[in-house]
Design a protein around this motif. Structure first.
Motif, PDB file in Angstrom:
ATOM      1  N   TRP A 202       0.827  -1.208   0.000  1.00 23.38           N
ATOM      2  CA  TRP A 202       0.000   0.000   0.000  1.00 23.38           C
ATOM      3  C   TRP A 202       0.862   1.260   0.000  1.00 23.38           C
ATOM      4  N   ALA A 203       1.997   1.206   0.666  1.00 23.54           N
ATOM      5  CA  ALA A 203       2.905   2.354   0.622  1.00 23.54           C
ATOM      6  C   ALA A 203       3.417   2.560  -0.798  1.00 23.54           C
ATOM      7  N   ASP A 204       3.708   1.459  -1.492  1.00 26.10           N
ATOM      8  CA  ASP A 204       4.117   1.559  -2.894  1.00 26.10           C
ATOM      9  C   ASP A 204       2.989   2.141  -3.742  1.00 26.10           C
ATOM     10  N   ALA A 205       1.761   1.738  -3.443  1.00 24.77           N
ATOM     11  CA  ALA A 205       0.616   2.273  -4.187  1.00 24.77           C
ATOM     12  C   ALA A 205       0.504   3.781  -3.992  1.00 24.77           C
ATOM     13  N   SER A 206       0.785   4.239  -2.780  1.00 18.82           N
ATOM     14  CA  SER A 206       0.764   5.681  -2.522  1.00 18.82           C
ATOM     15  C   SER A 206       1.853   6.384  -3.328  1.00 18.82           C
ATOM     16  N   ALA A 207       3.047   5.777  -3.365  1.00 15.75           N
ATOM     17  CA  ALA A 207       4.134   6.350  -4.169  1.00 15.75           C
ATOM     18  C   ALA A 207       3.781   6.312  -5.651  1.00 15.75           C
ATOM     19  N   ASP A 208       3.142   5.228  -6.082  1.00 16.95           N
ATOM     20  CA  ASP A 208       2.716   5.133  -7.475  1.00 16.95           C
ATOM     21  C   ASP A 208       1.732   6.245  -7.820  1.00 16.95           C
ATOM     22  N   THR A 209       0.813   6.511  -6.897  1.00 13.41           N
ATOM     23  CA  THR A 209      -0.174   7.573  -7.125  1.00 13.41           C
ATOM     24  C   THR A 209       0.513   8.913  -7.325  1.00 13.41           C
ATOM     25  N   SER A 210       1.464   9.215  -6.443  1.00 15.82           N
ATOM     26  CA  SER A 210       2.197  10.481  -6.570  1.00 15.82           C
ATOM     27  C   SER A 210       2.990  10.513  -7.869  1.00 15.82           C
ATOM     28  N   GLY A 211       3.598   9.371  -8.228  1.00 17.46           N
ATOM     29  CA  GLY A 211       4.394   9.320  -9.448  1.00 17.46           C
ATOM     30  C   GLY A 211       3.563   9.548 -10.692  1.00 17.46           C
ATOM     31  N   VAL A 212       2.411   8.889 -10.774  1.00 15.59           N
ATOM     32  CA  VAL A 212       1.543   9.064 -11.946  1.00 15.59           C
ATOM     33  C   VAL A 212       0.993  10.482 -11.985  1.00 15.59           C
ATOM     34  N   LYS A 213       0.654  11.017 -10.819  1.00 16.39           N
ATOM     35  CA  LYS A 213       0.116  12.384 -10.773  1.00 16.39           C
ATOM     36  C   LYS A 213       1.146  13.398 -11.257  1.00 16.39           C
ATOM     37  N   ASP A 214       2.389  13.252 -10.803  1.00 17.90           N
ATOM     38  CA  ASP A 214       3.438  14.182 -11.219  1.00 17.90           C
ATOM     39  C   ASP A 214       3.775  14.016 -12.705  1.00 17.90           C
ATOM     40  N   ALA A 215       3.948  12.767 -13.130  1.00 18.73           N
ATOM     41  CA  ALA A 215       4.316  12.524 -14.527  1.00 18.73           C
ATOM     42  C   ALA A 215       3.191  12.901 -15.479  1.00 18.73           C
ATOM     43  N   GLY A 216       1.960  12.744 -15.037  1.00 20.27           N
ATOM     44  CA  GLY A 216       0.821  13.009 -15.911  1.00 20.27           C
ATOM     45  C   GLY A 216       0.271  14.414 -15.823  1.00 20.27           C
ATOM     46  N   LYS A 217       1.094  15.357 -15.345  1.00 22.45           N
ATOM     47  CA  LYS A 217       0.595  16.716 -15.127  1.00 22.45           C
ATOM     48  C   LYS A 217      -0.006  17.332 -16.394  1.00 22.45           C
ATOM     49  N   LYS A 218       0.642  17.121 -17.553  1.00 21.91           N
ATOM     50  CA  LYS A 218       0.122  17.696 -18.794  1.00 21.91           C
ATOM     51  C   LYS A 218      -1.287  17.184 -19.075  1.00 21.91           C
ATOM     52  N   TYR A 219      -1.435  15.864 -18.962  1.00 24.82           N
ATOM     53  CA  TYR A 219      -2.742  15.262 -19.236  1.00 24.82           C
ATOM     54  C   TYR A 219      -3.773  15.709 -18.205  1.00 24.82           C
ATOM     55  N   LEU A 220      -3.403  15.657 -16.926  1.00 28.23           N
ATOM     56  CA  LEU A 220      -4.349  16.007 -15.868  1.00 28.23           C
ATOM     57  C   LEU A 220      -4.739  17.480 -15.940  1.00 28.23           C
TER      58      LEU A 220
END
Length: 603
Positions: A202-220
């Motif tokens: 679950w901690a990895d999932a939280s890091a994954d969430t932050s990673g996708v959010k940061d990397a996907g800033k253009k799309y989001l």
């Protein structure tokens, strides 16, 4: 990424793959809900014994696995959508450059260079300026030099070729950057090769969430954004206007923001807040586990004034100064989260409906934020919102054999449901304000209510908007405040503007020290829909103390006859007995919640 690859690439295929992962996420969510709210409930109600208990525990673990699959597949879906968006934009630029080059009779080579033919006016020798080949430039300085050189060339095709070559190079660079960014992100979105979803998962999932959010800033950033300081109606309209993939992107990458928005469907807020809940709990558990164990030699004896005295050892004090406060804070927060999980696990006991986590923040406003519903309020015929008082907090929200403030919400659900056969009832425990931690001076001040009341008002308006969106009408809604919680409710009742839609039908007050109003009619629902009750002993102390401290305008409290509301009979033996099983106090509350006013016994 080379020219041929980008030219042949079909971004829609990645979007279609995202749809597949989103469907898998939805299926995992449905499987989790079926296990937790149907299969486990049926087993708990029909089977007893060690084997049944073990099976229910294993099914609980399976439900956690499906929840993890739901979260991770949602992130994969959003990552693929973001990659499709970014590489699609690059491909669009490439296609436009290739079309332009072709229309200008230029030749684009496999490496992205562009050849241009001879052209322009003849020189003094009657010669037409030669053609040539240029490479695309993406560095700002080099590109400027390249354009300047092309401008000096009497062959106009040179400048055209340089422009298209630069556009092609820029498109290839964007596509390459997108590929290099998203390839490792997508590879990281995988679970361990076991059947246990651990805290580290679950901690990895939280890091994954932050990673996708940061990397996907253009799309989001390209998606419709939530209304800034929007009303619940604005929030509801925003959500309704999103496509399924846009909704999924918001839930997967910013679950806290989605879970906090009043006016959104309760099922969506619950889904988002449970993601925050599981990821936060895992992080806190891991942090607590990382704190060194305190020294075993906690105590020692010294001589003070000729007498032996027991004191902490220097080693233990060193540990406490470094870790003690944080360790205790983590333990208290995790205890409170355990109470919430316990409520999730009690679904089905005594007919208790599914729980909906409508708000959660372990550190919000010092006391933590917990908004927990029994049953979906968007589908209910009757909704009751219970607001606890002084000393309330996350770490105490479910303590005791009666399950504390969470348990009071359950008790109200059971009592009112008996009086509303064939109808749906939802009861909500609402803790989203900084409750006083002392009688004096904190609970003697109206400041805590002034801060929390408008927040409660917004929640109630959001509850109304979500119900109207799903059911097409408003639920019969009762708001109950206990002790200082009644002061918060009184402020909420007097918040908003005169033309706001009515979100509340009845107000109830138990052991109220005052609601910052001296007339029931000031609360906006009519004096005949305001209800109050009190008790002896410490309840008298609270109510009369509030009168003296000015929590009720002009020294008036709701149990005063001149306040103008209904004063209900109460057999509570004090300030906390209003929810005792089988009591007249509880029956009266259930009758108001169910709209069975004729069943209420008045003084």
């Amino acid at each position: 990424m080379d020219l041929a690859t980008l030219k042949a690439l079909k971004p829609t295929e990645y979007s279609e793959a995202a749809d597949g992962y989103r469907s898998t996420s939805d299926m995992a969510s449905a499987a989790k809900d079926r296990i937790e709210n149907q299969i486990v409930v049926a087993m708990r109600n029909s089977l007893k014994g060690e084997a049944a208990t073990a099976a229910i525990k294993q099914l609980g673990e399976l439900g956690k696995n499906f929840h993890y699959i739901q979260v991770e597949c949602g992130l994969v879906s959003t990552a693929l959508e973001a990659f499709s968006y970014e590489v699609g934009a690059a491909k669009g630029k490439l296609d436009a450059a290739l079309d332009g080059a072709q229309a200008a009779a230029l030749t684009v080579h496999a490496d992205g260079s562009v050849s241009y033919p001879a052209g322009g006016e003849k020189d003094a020798d009657g010669k037409i300026p030669d053609g040539g080949t240029v490479n695309g430039l993406t560095d700002g300085t080099a590109a400027a030099i390249g354009r300047q050189a092309a401008n000096f060339d009497p062959n106009p095709n040179h400048r055209l070729a340089q422009d298209y070559a630069d556009q092609i190079a820029a498109a290839l660079k964007e596509a390459t950057e997108a590929d290099e960014k998203w390839a490792p992100k997508l590879r990281a979105l995988k679970a361990d090769d076991d059947l246990t979803v651990s805290d580290s998962d679950w901690a990895d999932a939280s890091a994954d969430t932050s990673g996708v959010k940061d990397a996907g800033k253009k799309y989001l950033d390209s998606l419709p954004q939530p209304p800034k300081d929007g009303s619940p109606e604005d929030n509801a309209e925003w959500w309704k206007g999103l496509s399924p993939e846009e909704q999924a992107a918001w839930v997967s990458t910013d679950p806290k923001a989605v879970g906090d928005l009043n006016g959104l469907p309760s099922a969506i807020r619950d889904e988002a807040n449970r993601m925050v809940f599981d990821e936060t709990r895992a992080q806190l558990r891991m942090e607590l586990a990382s704190i060194p164990t305190p020294p075993a030699n906690e105590w020692t004896w010294i001589s003070a004034g000729g007498y032996p005295s027991k004191v902490h050892t220097d080693e233990w004090m060193d540990w406490y100064r470094q870790y003690g406060d944080r360790s205790e804070q983590l333990k208290q927060t995790l205890t409170g989260m355990g109470y919430i999980q316990d409520r999730f696990d009690r679904t089905g006991e005594g007919g208790l409906p599914e729980a909906y986590l409508l708000g959660f923040d372990p550190t919000g406003l010092d006391d933590g934020k917990v908004i927990l519903a029994n049953g979906n309020p968007d589908e209910a015929d009757h909704v009751a919102v219970y607001v606890p008082g002084t000393y309330s907090g996350l770490e105490k929200i479910g303590e005791g054999d009666d399950h504390g403030d969470i348990g009071r919400g359950e008790t109200l659900w059971a009592e009112s449901s008996k009086l509303a056969p064939g109808q749906n009832v939802s009861t909500i425990t609402w803790l989203d304000y900084n409750a006083p931690d002392s009688i004096v001076p904190q609970a003697s001040s109206g400041n805590y209510a002034e801060e929390g009341g408008p927040r409660l008002y917004d929640f109630l308006q959001g509850n109304r908007a979500a119900h109207e969106e799903l059911s097409g009408n408003s639920a019969h809604t009762t708001v109950l405040g206990h002790s200082y919680g009644s002061t918060v409710v009184g402020v909420a009742a007097q918040s908003g503007s005169w033309n706001d839609p009515e979100a509340v039908d009845d107000y109830m007050f138990a052991g109220s020290p005052g609601v910052q109003a001296d007339r029931a009619a000031d609360l906006g629902v009519g004096a005949d829909h305001v209800w109050a009750m009190g008790g002896p002993g410490d309840d008298q102390f609270v109510r009369q103390g509030g009168r003296l401290m000015g929590l009720g305008d002009n020294g008036t409290i709701p149990t005063d006859e001149w306040f103008g509301g209904n004063i209900m009979q109460s057999d509570s033996d004090g300030h906390s007995g209003f929810w005792d099983e089988g009591s007249q106090s509880l029956r009266n509350q259930g009758a108001v919640i169910a709209g069975k006013y004729h069943r209420v016994e008045l003084e």
